[in-house]
Design a protein around this motif. Structure first.
Motif, PDB file in Angstrom:
ATOM      1  N   ARG A 251       0.839  -1.210   0.000  1.00 29.62           N
ATOM      2  CA  ARG A 251       0.000   0.000   0.000  1.00 29.62           C
ATOM      3  C   ARG A 251       0.868   1.251   0.000  1.00 29.62           C
ATOM      4  O   ARG A 251       0.593   2.211  -0.736  1.00 29.62           O
ATOM      5  N   ARG A 252       1.900   1.263   0.824  1.00 28.12           N
ATOM      6  CA  ARG A 252       2.797   2.426   0.874  1.00 28.12           C
ATOM      7  C   ARG A 252       3.556   2.567  -0.448  1.00 28.12           C
ATOM      8  O   ARG A 252       3.743   3.669  -0.952  1.00 28.12           O
ATOM      9  N   VAL A 253       3.980   1.432  -1.000  1.00 25.38           N
ATOM     10  CA  VAL A 253       4.758   1.470  -2.246  1.00 25.38           C
ATOM     11  C   VAL A 253       3.948   2.080  -3.378  1.00 25.38           C
ATOM     12  O   VAL A 253       4.422   2.973  -4.093  1.00 25.38           O
ATOM     13  N   PHE A 254       2.682   1.614  -3.567  1.00 20.19           N
ATOM     14  CA  PHE A 254       1.933   2.158  -4.710  1.00 20.19           C
ATOM     15  C   PHE A 254       1.354   3.535  -4.418  1.00 20.19           C
ATOM     16  O   PHE A 254       1.294   4.383  -5.312  1.00 20.19           O
ATOM     17  N   PHE A 255       0.958   3.797  -3.170  1.00 18.78           N
ATOM     18  CA  PHE A 255       0.355   5.093  -2.878  1.00 18.78           C
ATOM     19  C   PHE A 255       1.384   6.219  -2.982  1.00 18.78           C
ATOM     20  O   PHE A 255       1.077   7.305  -3.471  1.00 18.78           O
TER      21      PHE A 255
END
Length: 316
Positions: A251-255
């Motif tokens: 989630r952190r990577v794509f957001f």
């Protein structure tokens, strides 16, 4: 020739597989050139070879070592240890390093393709130059080609103390970046701070999110690396000393549109560029100790202990 070589494979006790002494010169392609080694350096790759990682029983005995500087045809030269084809030989699926398929650098002489020797400026000693072809080249590619470090950018180096990590600190500082580095050891934090980094305990909160993370530790630090990376930043991975099966919060990577990038060694052209940077910026490799080549076993023992800060260099 006198050499340090893997005589057998020992996953549990790698130093028991190490032999030092006279060895018949292995065969190499007829059109390769011979470099008289003046200085060489150790890497963790050498310990992995003794464990059998990347080295099979059928290749034994195998001369170890990826790093060397010496003399060829009356010229002072640096050896590039990646044997491969193409514009970027690190991407050649058949590429290999010295000491995997072909004999390595921990010997009186080493044979390589002619394009794998680079002229060494008089301003750089054999001892300093021998540190560059593996750890320093890996760090340089991580910061530049793969990490795309912006001008005036920021860098986090995880697990400062090893060859790649100390190289990354010195190089990032020379490239004008703000540099942070982590270590569990208070002694190593003090040493890395002297190289121009803001030293922090492992897992500590940074004053800012960074553009590039140099990640060689793996499982123990990857989550921290992702949390410390700025939106659009890059986590560049070249090792996993604490384990390679890590959990990633996607989630952190794509957001935040972060990138997780692999990086391995570097090209001949990158090594030449690194050599030029070292010469023009006046920077020098971080060296833990310099020993005569006959003390190579002691150098391996020091490397295996994990207490080394910087490179272990052998003079021939």
């Amino acid at each position: 020739m006198f050499a340090a070589y893997a005589a057998r494979i020992s996953p549990e006790d790698p130093l028991s597989a190490l032999e030092v002494g006279e060895l018949a010169a292995p065969e190499t392609p007829a059109d390769w050139v011979t470099v008289e080694v003046r200085a060489s350096a150790l890497n963790h790759h050498d310990l992995w070879s003794l464990r059998g990682v990347g080295l099979g029983e059928d290749a034994l005995p195998m001369v170890l070592g990826c790093d060397a500087a010496g003399v060829y045809d009356g010229r002072r030269v640096l050896v590039h240890s990646v044997i491969g084809e193409g514009e970027d030989e690190t991407l050649d699926p058949r590429r290999t390093l010295l000491s995997e398929k072909w004999p390595g650098t921990l010997a009186d002489t080493v044979r390589v393709p002619a394009r794998n020797v680079i002229d060494l400026p008089d301003s750089i000693s054999f001892t300093d130059a021998a540190c560059l072809p593996t750890a320093w080249l890996t760090a340089y590619r991580m910061l530049t080609t793969r990490g795309r470090l912006p001008k005036g950018g920021s860098v986090l180096v995880q697990g400062a103390g090893g060859g790649v990590a100390t190289a990354a600190v010195v190089l990032a500082h020379a490239l004008g970046a703000r540099v942070y580095a982590t270590s569990r050891s208070a002694e190593k934090r003090a040493q890395i701070e002297a190289l121009g980094a803001v030293a922090l305990e492992s897992g500590a909160r940074l004053p800012e999110r960074v553009d590039v993370v140099v990640e060689t530790v793996g499982k123990a630090t990857l989550d921290h690396s992702i949390k410390c990376t700025a939106p659009g930043g890059r986590i560049v991975v070249s090792g996993a000393t604490s384990g390679h099966l890590a959990t990633v919060d996607l989630r952190r990577v794509f957001f935040l549109q972060q990138e997780i990038l692999g990086s391995t060694m570097g090209t001949r052209d990158e090594l030449a560029a690194l050599l030029d940077l070292v010469a023009t910026a006046g920077i020098r490799p971080v060296i833990d100790s310099v020993r005569p080549f006959v003390e190579v076993r002691g150098a391996f023992e020091a490397l295996a202990s994990g207490e080394v800060f910087g490179k272990l260099v052998l003079e021939h």
